[in-house]
Design a protein around this motif. Structure first.
Motif, short mmCIF file in Angstrom:
data_model
loop_
_atom_site.label_atom_id
_atom_site.label_comp_id
_atom_site.label_asym_id
_atom_site.label_seq_id
_atom_site.Cartn_x
_atom_site.Cartn_y
_atom_site.Cartn_z
N UNK A 1 0.85 -1.19 0.00
CA UNK A 1 0.00 0.00 0.00
C UNK A 1 0.89 1.25 0.00
N UNK A 2 0.26 2.40 -0.19
CA UNK A 2 0.96 3.67 -0.07
C UNK A 2 0.14 4.61 0.82
N UNK A 3 -0.61 5.50 0.20
CA UNK A 3 -1.41 6.48 0.94
C UNK A 3 -2.79 5.92 1.26
N UNK A 4 -3.33 6.34 2.42
CA UNK A 4 -4.69 5.95 2.82
C UNK A 4 -5.44 7.23 3.18
N UNK A 5 -6.31 7.66 2.27
CA UNK A 5 -7.01 8.92 2.52
C UNK A 5 -7.78 9.41 1.30
N UNK A 6 -7.61 10.68 0.98
CA UNK A 6 -8.35 11.35 -0.09
C UNK A 6 -7.87 10.89 -1.46
N UNK A 7 -8.80 10.44 -2.31
CA UNK A 7 -8.47 9.95 -3.64
C UNK A 7 -8.94 10.90 -4.75
N UNK A 8 -9.29 12.12 -4.40
CA UNK A 8 -9.86 13.02 -5.40
C UNK A 8 -8.87 13.36 -6.52
N UNK A 9 -7.58 13.32 -6.24
CA UNK A 9 -6.56 13.58 -7.25
C UNK A 9 -5.46 12.54 -7.05
N UNK A 10 -5.50 11.49 -7.85
CA UNK A 10 -4.64 10.33 -7.59
C UNK A 10 -4.15 9.72 -8.90
N UNK A 11 -3.32 10.47 -9.68
CA UNK A 11 -2.93 9.98 -11.00
C UNK A 11 -2.09 8.70 -10.98
N UNK A 12 -1.37 8.46 -9.88
CA UNK A 12 -0.54 7.26 -9.79
C UNK A 12 -1.28 6.07 -9.17
N UNK A 13 -2.51 6.32 -8.76
CA UNK A 13 -3.36 5.27 -8.16
C UNK A 13 -2.66 4.61 -6.97
N UNK A 14 -2.13 5.47 -6.11
CA UNK A 14 -1.41 4.98 -4.93
C UNK A 14 -2.25 5.06 -3.65
N UNK A 15 -3.47 5.56 -3.75
CA UNK A 15 -4.28 5.82 -2.56
C UNK A 15 -5.48 4.90 -2.47
N UNK A 16 -5.73 4.40 -1.27
CA UNK A 16 -6.99 3.73 -0.98
C UNK A 16 -7.69 4.53 0.11
N UNK A 17 -8.99 4.49 0.13
CA UNK A 17 -9.72 5.15 1.19
C UNK A 17 -9.70 4.27 2.44
N UNK A 18 -9.88 4.85 3.62
CA UNK A 18 -9.98 4.02 4.82
C UNK A 18 -11.10 2.98 4.72
N UNK A 19 -12.19 3.35 4.06
CA UNK A 19 -13.30 2.41 3.92
C UNK A 19 -12.91 1.21 3.07
N UNK A 20 -12.15 1.44 2.00
CA UNK A 20 -11.70 0.32 1.16
C UNK A 20 -10.71 -0.55 1.92
N UNK A 21 -9.78 0.07 2.63
CA UNK A 21 -8.84 -0.70 3.44
C UNK A 21 -9.59 -1.55 4.46
N UNK A 22 -10.60 -1.00 5.06
CA UNK A 22 -11.41 -1.75 6.03
C UNK A 22 -12.02 -2.99 5.38
#
Length: 256
Positions: free
Chosen positions: A28-49
């Motif tokens: 994983x990388x970032x866990x938080x806001x995905x509104x601007x995520x060109x590298x697709x490195x972010x998951x939301x806390x809800x998805x991680x859950x």
């Protein structure tokens, strides 16, 4: 029902050659806001859950790489998967840590001691994401998260000269141990890029293991393969990634 007595290893099998099946380690990388995520490195806390719930429903638990490897060294840990978070984004504390605690999971957080409190300046596109400060790293460690090095400043080690390679491996470990007050045994190759020279530098710097992505013939304790897990990984995709992992990657020498 499996027998309690192990059958003799067949010639050419992992047991016979001293190779063990590769452990499943999620990246994983970032866990938080995905509104601007060109590298697709972010998951939301809800998805991680939901992803951690998927593991638990299958009798699996996410742990740090150190815990996973220690269990495998004892011949156990087949119900464990490694959870890693690269780059040391500040959103780990509020986005990931509460979710991990809720499910009784631990993780390894790979940070950049040369960029404490900085941002992801190595990414030319997308938003600047703040990185953890020294205090934030200590908070994560106090919560039971393993802290590992992601290098000093996030450079491609396969292109680094000897001076930079030493700073990014041995230098980052020494600095990070000052920050945490504890031994640092894990390393993660920036961009997942690895060659034999980088592996030898990580080993020589005193790390017990190293995480890559697809190290191919270099696979081993200092070049462990991992599987990227992102926002689009729902139950079906996770199932396929988990089942295909061992088929696509070489067995790892020194692991049971």
């Amino acid at each position: 029902m499996p027998s309690s007595v192990e059958s003799p290893a067949r010639a050419g099998s992992p047991a016979a050659t001293g190779l063990g099946p590769v452990p499943w380690i999620a990246m994983y990388h970032s866990v938080g806001d995905r509104s601007d995520d060109p590298y697709r490195i972010t998951v939301t806390p809800e998805r991680l859950d939901r992803q951690l719930r998927w593991l638990l429903r299958r009798g699996l638990r996410g742990v740090s790489v150190a815990e996973l490897l220690a269990a495998r060294a004892r011949g156990a840990g087949r119900d464990l998967v490694g959870l890693t978070f690269d780059d040391g984004y500040a959103d780990f504390l509020d986005g990931a840590l509460p979710v991990l605690a809720r499910h009784g999971c631990t993780a390894t957080l790979f940070v950049l001691p040369g960029r404490l409190g900085g941002d992801n300046a190595w990414d030319p596109l997308g938003p600047r994401r703040p990185l953890l400060t020294a205090e934030g790293i200590r908070r994560a460690a106090d919560a039971g998260v393993e802290i590992g090095s992601h290098g000093l400043t996030h450079v491609d080690l396969t292109r680094a000269d000897d001076t930079a390679l030493g700073a990014e491996t041995a230098g980052s470990r020494a600095l990070l141990e000052k920050v945490t007050g504890a031994p640092v045994t894990g390393f993660c190759y920036p961009y997942g890029r690895v060659d034999r020279r980088a592996v030898e530098a990580v080993r020589a710097a005193g790390y017990g293991y190293g995480c890559a992505i697809d190290p191919g013939e270099l696979s081993g304790p200092h070049a462990l393969p991992r599987v990227h897990v992102g926002q689009d990984d729902t139950a079906v995709r996770l199932f396929l990634k988990y089942r295909l992992h061992r088929l696509r990657r070489r067995p790892v020498e020194g692991l049971r």
